[in-house]
Scaffold this motif. Structure first.
Motif, PDB file in Angstrom:
ATOM      1  N   LEU A 347       0.827  -1.205   0.000  1.00  0.00           N
ATOM      2  CA  LEU A 347       0.000   0.000   0.000  1.00  0.00           C
ATOM      3  C   LEU A 347       0.860   1.252   0.000  1.00  0.00           C
ATOM      4  CD1 LEU A 347      -2.913  -0.858   2.434  1.00  0.00           C
ATOM      5  CD2 LEU A 347      -3.030  -0.422  -0.015  1.00  0.00           C
ATOM      6  N   SER A 348       1.837   1.275   0.898  1.00  0.00           N
ATOM      7  CA  SER A 348       2.631   2.494   0.986  1.00  0.00           C
ATOM      8  C   SER A 348       3.470   2.676  -0.266  1.00  0.00           C
ATOM      9  CB  SER A 348       3.506   2.460   2.244  1.00  0.00           C
ATOM     10  OG  SER A 348       4.798   2.018   1.942  1.00  0.00           O
ATOM     11  N   TYR A 349       3.931   1.556  -0.844  1.00  0.00           N
ATOM     12  CA  TYR A 349       4.712   1.661  -2.075  1.00  0.00           C
ATOM     13  C   TYR A 349       3.867   2.229  -3.195  1.00  0.00           C
ATOM     14  CZ  TYR A 349       7.056   0.169  -6.287  1.00  0.00           C
ATOM     15  OH  TYR A 349       7.638   0.155  -7.515  1.00  0.00           O
ATOM     16  N   ASN A 350       2.658   1.711  -3.344  1.00  0.00           N
ATOM     17  CA  ASN A 350       1.790   2.216  -4.410  1.00  0.00           C
ATOM     18  C   ASN A 350       1.464   3.673  -4.207  1.00  0.00           C
ATOM     19  OD1 ASN A 350       1.623  -0.020  -6.018  1.00  0.00           O
ATOM     20  ND2 ASN A 350      -0.060  -0.925  -4.845  1.00  0.00           N
ATOM     21  N   ARG A 351       1.200   4.035  -2.937  1.00  0.00           N
ATOM     22  CA  ARG A 351       0.895   5.439  -2.664  1.00  0.00           C
ATOM     23  C   ARG A 351       2.062   6.319  -3.082  1.00  0.00           C
ATOM     24  NH1 ARG A 351      -1.741   4.370   2.220  1.00  0.00           N
ATOM     25  NH2 ARG A 351       0.275   4.450   3.249  1.00  0.00           N
ATOM     26  N   SER A 352       3.269   5.944  -2.700  1.00  0.00           N
ATOM     27  CA  SER A 352       4.411   6.804  -3.017  1.00  0.00           C
ATOM     28  C   SER A 352       4.673   6.815  -4.513  1.00  0.00           C
ATOM     29  CB  SER A 352       5.641   6.341  -2.239  1.00  0.00           C
ATOM     30  OG  SER A 352       6.323   5.350  -2.944  1.00  0.00           O
ATOM     31  N   ARG A 353       4.475   5.678  -5.144  1.00  0.00           N
ATOM     32  CA  ARG A 353       4.697   5.637  -6.590  1.00  0.00           C
ATOM     33  C   ARG A 353       3.736   6.559  -7.302  1.00  0.00           C
ATOM     34  NH1 ARG A 353       2.356   2.663 -10.528  1.00  0.00           N
ATOM     35  NH2 ARG A 353       1.086   1.644  -8.949  1.00  0.00           N
ATOM     36  N   GLN A 354       2.448   6.460  -6.929  1.00  0.00           N
ATOM     37  CA  GLN A 354       1.451   7.312  -7.569  1.00  0.00           C
ATOM     38  C   GLN A 354       1.706   8.774  -7.262  1.00  0.00           C
ATOM     39  OE1 GLN A 354      -1.980   5.434  -5.985  1.00  0.00           O
ATOM     40  NE2 GLN A 354      -2.022   3.870  -7.587  1.00  0.00           N
ATOM     41  N   ALA A 355       2.125   9.059  -6.026  1.00  0.00           N
ATOM     42  CA  ALA A 355       2.394  10.451  -5.682  1.00  0.00           C
ATOM     43  C   ALA A 355       3.549  10.986  -6.513  1.00  0.00           C
ATOM     44  CB  ALA A 355       2.715  10.565  -4.199  1.00  0.00           C
ATOM     45  N   SER A 356       4.575  10.199  -6.723  1.00  0.00           N
ATOM     46  CA  SER A 356       5.722  10.706  -7.481  1.00  0.00           C
ATOM     47  C   SER A 356       5.345  10.904  -8.943  1.00  0.00           C
ATOM     48  CB  SER A 356       6.925   9.777  -7.343  1.00  0.00           C
ATOM     49  OG  SER A 356       6.721   8.593  -8.044  1.00  0.00           O
ATOM     50  N   ILE A 357       4.499  10.014  -9.478  1.00  0.00           N
ATOM     51  CA  ILE A 357       4.053  10.209 -10.856  1.00  0.00           C
ATOM     52  C   ILE A 357       3.244  11.500 -10.971  1.00  0.00           C
ATOM     53  CG2 ILE A 357       2.545   9.311 -12.656  1.00  0.00           C
ATOM     54  CD1 ILE A 357       3.342   6.502 -11.713  1.00  0.00           C
ATOM     55  N   THR A 358       2.341  11.684 -10.007  1.00  0.00           N
ATOM     56  CA  THR A 358       1.528  12.899 -10.016  1.00  0.00           C
ATOM     57  C   THR A 358       2.412  14.135  -9.954  1.00  0.00           C
ATOM     58  OG1 THR A 358      -0.090  11.616  -8.786  1.00  0.00           O
ATOM     59  CG2 THR A 358      -0.453  13.992  -8.922  1.00  0.00           C
ATOM     60  N   THR A 359       3.409  14.056  -9.085  1.00  0.00           N
ATOM     61  CA  THR A 359       4.320  15.190  -8.951  1.00  0.00           C
ATOM     62  C   THR A 359       5.017  15.498 -10.264  1.00  0.00           C
ATOM     63  OG1 THR A 359       4.732  14.366  -6.726  1.00  0.00           O
ATOM     64  CG2 THR A 359       6.166  16.117  -7.548  1.00  0.00           C
ATOM     65  N   GLU A 360       5.510  14.450 -10.914  1.00  0.00           N
ATOM     66  CA  GLU A 360       6.185  14.652 -12.201  1.00  0.00           C
ATOM     67  C   GLU A 360       5.276  15.377 -13.179  1.00  0.00           C
ATOM     68  OE1 GLU A 360       9.757  11.825 -11.999  1.00  0.00           O
ATOM     69  OE2 GLU A 360       9.169  13.397 -13.403  1.00  0.00           O
ATOM     70  N   LEU A 361       4.049  14.873 -13.236  1.00  0.00           N
ATOM     71  CA  LEU A 361       3.092  15.475 -14.166  1.00  0.00           C
ATOM     72  C   LEU A 361       2.866  16.938 -13.848  1.00  0.00           C
ATOM     73  CD1 LEU A 361       0.393  12.739 -14.654  1.00  0.00           C
ATOM     74  CD2 LEU A 361       1.900  13.726 -16.364  1.00  0.00           C
ATOM     75  N   ILE A 362       2.690  17.215 -12.560  1.00  0.00           N
ATOM     76  CA  ILE A 362       2.414  18.594 -12.153  1.00  0.00           C
ATOM     77  C   ILE A 362       3.568  19.496 -12.529  1.00  0.00           C
ATOM     78  CG2 ILE A 362       2.139  20.097 -10.159  1.00  0.00           C
ATOM     79  CD1 ILE A 362       0.475  17.896  -8.893  1.00  0.00           C
ATOM     80  N   GLU A 363       4.789  18.979 -12.256  1.00  0.00           N
ATOM     81  CA  GLU A 363       5.962  19.801 -12.612  1.00  0.00           C
ATOM     82  C   GLU A 363       5.933  20.175 -14.089  1.00  0.00           C
ATOM     83  OE1 GLU A 363       9.415  17.426 -12.084  1.00  0.00           O
ATOM     84  OE2 GLU A 363       8.701  16.737 -10.145  1.00  0.00           O
ATOM     85  N   ILE A 364       5.739  19.097 -14.855  1.00  0.00           N
ATOM     86  CA  ILE A 364       5.847  19.303 -16.294  1.00  0.00           C
ATOM     87  C   ILE A 364       4.751  20.238 -16.769  1.00  0.00           C
ATOM     88  CG2 ILE A 364       5.668  18.153 -18.514  1.00  0.00           C
ATOM     89  CD1 ILE A 364       6.843  15.655 -16.940  1.00  0.00           C
ATOM     90  N   ILE A 365       3.552  19.947 -16.334  1.00  0.00           N
ATOM     91  CA  ILE A 365       2.425  20.728 -16.832  1.00  0.00           C
ATOM     92  C   ILE A 365       2.484  22.161 -16.340  1.00  0.00           C
ATOM     93  CG2 ILE A 365      -0.076  20.948 -16.774  1.00  0.00           C
ATOM     94  CD1 ILE A 365      -0.105  17.838 -16.734  1.00  0.00           C
ATOM     95  N   SER A 366       2.820  22.325 -15.082  1.00  0.00           N
ATOM     96  CA  SER A 366       2.878  23.705 -14.597  1.00  0.00           C
ATOM     97  C   SER A 366       4.055  24.437 -15.212  1.00  0.00           C
ATOM     98  CB  SER A 366       2.936  23.727 -13.069  1.00  0.00           C
ATOM     99  OG  SER A 366       4.106  23.095 -12.644  1.00  0.00           O
ATOM    100  N   GLY A 367       5.117  23.677 -15.481  1.00  0.00           N
ATOM    101  CA  GLY A 367       6.254  24.295 -16.159  1.00  0.00           C
ATOM    102  C   GLY A 367       5.835  24.776 -17.536  1.00  0.00           C
ATOM    103  N   ALA A 368       5.150  23.895 -18.233  1.00  0.00           N
ATOM    104  CA  ALA A 368       4.675  24.277 -19.564  1.00  0.00           C
ATOM    105  C   ALA A 368       3.716  25.459 -19.476  1.00  0.00           C
ATOM    106  CB  ALA A 368       4.000  23.079 -20.228  1.00  0.00           C
ATOM    107  N   ALA A 369       2.836  25.392 -18.498  1.00  0.00           N
ATOM    108  CA  ALA A 369       1.872  26.499 -18.350  1.00  0.00           C
ATOM    109  C   ALA A 369       2.585  27.795 -18.048  1.00  0.00           C
ATOM    110  CB  ALA A 369       0.880  26.145 -17.235  1.00  0.00           C
ATOM    111  N   ALA A 370       3.618  27.686 -17.173  1.00  0.00           N
ATOM    112  CA  ALA A 370       4.349  28.905 -16.825  1.00  0.00           C
ATOM    113  C   ALA A 370       5.044  29.473 -18.049  1.00  0.00           C
ATOM    114  CB  ALA A 370       5.360  28.591 -15.719  1.00  0.00           C
ATOM    115  N   LEU A 371       5.584  28.568 -18.853  1.00  0.00           N
ATOM    116  CA  LEU A 371       6.298  29.049 -20.035  1.00  0.00           C
ATOM    117  C   LEU A 371       5.344  29.704 -21.029  1.00  0.00           C
ATOM    118  CD1 LEU A 371       8.681  26.020 -20.517  1.00  0.00           C
ATOM    119  CD2 LEU A 371       9.283  28.312 -19.748  1.00  0.00           C
ATOM    120  N   GLU A 372       4.170  29.126 -21.149  1.00  0.00           N
ATOM    121  CA  GLU A 372       3.199  29.703 -22.094  1.00  0.00           C
ATOM    122  C   GLU A 372       2.748  31.068 -21.650  1.00  0.00           C
ATOM    123  OE1 GLU A 372      -0.211  27.302 -22.657  1.00  0.00           O
ATOM    124  OE2 GLU A 372       0.999  25.565 -23.223  1.00  0.00           O
ATOM    125  N   GLY A 373       2.292  31.019 -20.443  1.00  0.00           N
ATOM    126  CA  GLY A 373       1.601  32.228 -20.009  1.00  0.00           C
ATOM    127  C   GLY A 373       2.519  33.090 -19.232  1.00  0.00           C
TER     128      GLY A 373
END
Lengths: 373, 208
Positions: A347-373
Motif C-alpha cells: 500500500l505504501s509503495y503504491n501510494r508513493s509511486r502514484q504520488a511521485s508520478i503525479t508530482t512529475e506530471l504537475i511539474e511538467i504541466i505547470s512548467g509548460a503552463a508557466a512558459l506559455e503564459g
C-alpha cells in the motif's frame, strides 16, 4: 498539492526568467513522453531518468537548481519517504528501498510457509510413534509409583530439548522448569546436589551461561536417525554409567494437541532408593515376589535401567512431536505476519509511486503552463 | 494472489492434518487419574517459582487401575505393551504363560504379586479356547494384586511371521561365533544371539 504546484511555479520563475523556445518545446515533449510511458507502466523507473534530464536543463539555466531541487523533490513524494534529503534525480531511491524490502518479505513468507508444511508432514509420522509409545511408561508408574515430590540427596535433571530452533517457546519452557527444579533442590539444603544432563542444543545454549558447573553431560544430534528404542537404551546406559544419582527428574513437553504442549516432569528412582524404605512403602514393593533366583535388589537394578530407557523413549517421542507442532504453529504465525507486512508495504509503495508520478506530471504541466503564459 | 495461495496451502495442510488432529486424543484415556502431589511440594514450588504453574506429572496421563478386590477375580486383565504399540490393552483373559528367566511361568487370575524378568521365548495368551502365541524378546512382567498383568517386551512377533530356515541358520552361525569369540564382549554377544535363536527354534518346534 496546490502548495507543491505553487512552489514549482515560483522555482521556475526564479530560475528561468527567460525560457528559450527550446526549453518550452522540450518541456512539452517531456510531458507527452511522460504520459506515454506512464501508460506502459515504465514510468516507475523512467521517472528518475526524465527528472534527471529535466534537472540538467534547469540547472543549466540557473545555478541554484540542484540545491533548490532537494526540498522540492521531497515534497513531491507526498511525505511517503522519511529518508534524508535526497538528491533531485533520486526521488525513487526510497521507492527502490521499499521494493527491496517487499521482495525480501515475500521470500521470507515463502520460506516460512514451506517450513510449516515440512513440519506438518513430520508431525504426522512422529505423532503416530509417540502415541504408540504411550503404553511403555505406564506399567512402571503403576508398579514403582510416580513420586513427584521426591528430591533425593543427588538429583539428576535430564532436560529434553530440540536441536533446531524456530519452534516456538517449548525449549524455554523446559529450561524454566529445569531451573526451578535446581532451585527447589538447593532450597532443601546444601547437602542436596543437583546435576544436569542436557539433551539437545537449545537447552544447552540457554543453561550453559548460568549453570555451567552443574552440567554433567550433553547429548546432541539425537534426531539424525529417527528415534528408536535402541538409541534410548544406549542413552540410558550412558547416563547411568557416568552419573551417581538418587533421583532422576526427566523434564519434557508432552504433546497434547497441535497447539498445546504440557511441560511434564517424570520422576525415576535409582535402584538403591527403590530398595529403600520409602519406595517400598510407596509402591508396596515388598509384597511383590520375584521369580527365579535373583534377589529383589538385582531385579530392581535391571528394572530401574529398563524404566529409564522406556520412559526416556516415550519422553523423547513426545518432545519431538511437540517440536513439530510448535514449529508448525510458529511458522504459520510467521507466514501470516509476513503477509500483513507485505500488504502494508504494498500500500505504501503504491501510494508513493502514484504520488511521485503525479508530482512529475504537475511539474511538467505547470512548467509548460508557466512558459506559455 | 498470495492470499489465495496461502488459503489453498493452509487448507491442504489442514486437510492433511485432519486425520491426525481427529485422532489427537486417541491414545488419551477418558478416566485418567490426577497426580498425587503433596501439599509441601506445592508450597515449595510457589516459593521458588511463583509465576510458573506446577508441571504436569506422568501419572495424570494414565487410566486409573482397578482396585484390589476382596473376592477371587475370574479373569486376568492383561496389558501387553511394546515400544511401538499397545499390543493388548486391558484385555480380559483366562491365563497367560510368559517365558521368565526361570522357565515358563503361568499366570492365572488371583496370582500372587510378582515381578518377573523375561528371557527370549514363547508367550501365549489363553482366552477360552483361543490361544495367541508370540515370540517375545526380553522384557519384564508384573502381576499386581488386583489381577492385572503388565507385560513389557521390546519386540514381539506372532509365530507365523518367523521363518524356520532362517532360525536354523542363525543357530548355526551364532554357535560358530561362540567358539570363535576372541574376547569377552564378542563371546557375550554371540551367547546372546545363540540363546535367542535357540529359543526361537524351540518355540517354532513346539508349535510347528
Amino acid at each position: 498539492m496546490s502548495r507543491n504546484a505553487h512552489a514549482r511555479y515560483v522555482f521556475l520563475v526564479e530560475c528561468a526568467p527567460n525560457p528559450s523556445r527550446s526549453a518550452v518545446v522540450s518541456g512539452i515533449a517531456l510531458a507527452v513522453r511522460r504520459i506515454g510511458e506512464m501508460a506502459t507502466g515504465a514510468a516507475r523507473r523512467g521517472g528518475s531518468r526524465l527528472a534527471r534530464q529535466f534537472a540538467e536543463k534547469l540547472t543549466l539555466s540557473s545555478g541554484v537548481g540542484a540545491q533548490n531541487g532537494a526540498p522540492w523533490g521531497m515534497q513531491g513524494l507526498g511525505g511517503a519517504s522519511s529518508e534524508g534529503l535526497a538528491p533531485f534525480g533520486a526521488r525513487n531511491a526510497s521507492n527502490q528501498a521499499v521494493r527491496n524490502r517487499m521482495r525480501s518479505v515475500k521470500n521470507i513468507q515463502k520460506i516460512t510457509m514451506a517450513m510449516k508444511m515440512v513440519a506438518a508432514s513430520k508431525l504426522r509420522t512422529v505423532q503416530v510413534k509417540a502415541e504408540g509409545s504411550r503404553g511403555l511408561f505406564q506399567p512402571f508408574t503403576v508398579l514403582l509409583g510416580d513420586a513427584p515430590a521426591v528430591m533425593g540427596k543427588k538429583t539428576l535433571v535430564v532436560t529434553l530439548s530440540t536441536d533446531k530452533g524456530l519452534c516456538g517457546g517449548i525449549n524455554s519452557t523446559v529450561v524454566k522448569y529445569s531451573r526451578s527444579l535446581l532451585k527447589l533442590s538447593q532450597m532443601y539444603g546444601d547437602d542436596h546436589k543437583t546435576e544436569f544432563v542436557i539433551v539437545g542444543d537449545k537447552a544447552k545454549a540457554q543453561l550453559q551461561r548460568e549453570y555451567k558447573k552443574y552440567i554433567s553431560m550433553y547429548i546432541t544430534e539425537t534426531q539424525k536417525v529417527s528415534i528408536n528404542f535402541t538409541q534410548c537404551a544406549m542413552m540410558a546406559d550412558e547416563i547411568i554409567k557416568n552419573n551417581e544419582y538418587d533421583v532422576i527428574k526427566l523434564v519434557y513437553n508432552k504433546f497434547n494437541s497441535a497447539v498445546s504442549f504440557l511441560p511434564t516432569v517424570a520422576t525415576l528412582l535409582s535402584p538403591e532408593m527403590l530398595a529403600g524404605e520409602e519406595a517400598q512403602k510407596l509402591g508396596n514393593l515388598e509384597s511383590y515376589e520375584t521369580e527365579g533366583d535373583a534377589t529383589q535388589g538385582e531385579v530392581l537394578q535391571n528394572l530401574a535401567e529398563f524404566q529409564l530407557a522406556s520412559v526416556l523413549y516415550n519422553a523423547m517421542l513426545e518432545n519431538a512431536t511437540s517440536e513439530m507442532g510448535a514449529r508448525m504453529s510458529a511458522m504459520d504465525n510467521s507466514t501470516r505476519n509476513a503477509g500483513e507486512v507485505l500488504d502494508r508495504l504494498t500500500l505504501s509503495y503504491n501510494r508513493s509511486r502514484q504520488a511521485s508520478i503525479t508530482t512529475e506530471l504537475i511539474e511538467i504541466i505547470s512548467g509548460a503552463a508557466a512558459l506559455e503564459g | 494472489m498470495l492470499a489465495r495461495q496461502g488459503l489453498r496451502s493452509s487448507l491442504r495442510t489442514w486437510a492433511a492434518a485432519r486425520p491426525v488432529l481427529a485422532r489427537g486424543f486417541a491414545a488419551e484415556v477418558e478416566n485418567h487419574q490426577e497426580a498425587v502431589v503433596p501439599e509441601k511440594f506445592k508450597e515449595d514450588w510457589k516459593k521458588i517459582a511463583p509465576n510458573y504453574d506446577l508441571p504436569h506429572f506422568p501419572s495424570s496421563y494414565m487410566a486409573a487401575r482397578p482396585a484390589v478386590s476382596s473376592t477371587m477375580p475370574t479373569k486376568l486383565t492383561v496389558n501387553f505393551v511394546l515400544p511401538h504399540a499397545f499390543e493388548m490393552q486391558a484385555k480380559e483373559v483366562d491365563m497367560v504363560i510368559v517365558p521368565a528367566t526361570s522357565g515358563q511361568m503361568g499366570v492365572l487370575p488371583g496370582h500372587v504379586p510378582t515381578i518377573a524378568e523375561l528371557k527370549p521365548g514363547l508367550m501365549s495368551v489363553h482366552e477360552g479356547s483361543d490361544v495367541k502365541q508370540y515370540f517375545v524378546s526380553s522384557g519384564f512382567a508384573f502381576v499386581h494384586a488386583n489381577s492385572v498383568a503388565d507385560i513389557i517386551a521390546i519386540e514381539a512377533v506372532p509365530l507365523d511371521r518367523l521363518d524356520p530356515e532362517e532360525v536354523r541358520k542363525g543357530v548355526q552361525e551364532y554357535a560358530q561365533k561362540v567358539t570363535n569369540a576372541k574376547d569377552d564382549l564378542e563371546r557375550a554377544e554371540a551367547q546372546i544371539g545363540l540363546e535367542v535363536h535357540s529359543a526361537l527354534q524351540a518355540a517354532l518346534g513346539v508349535s510347528a
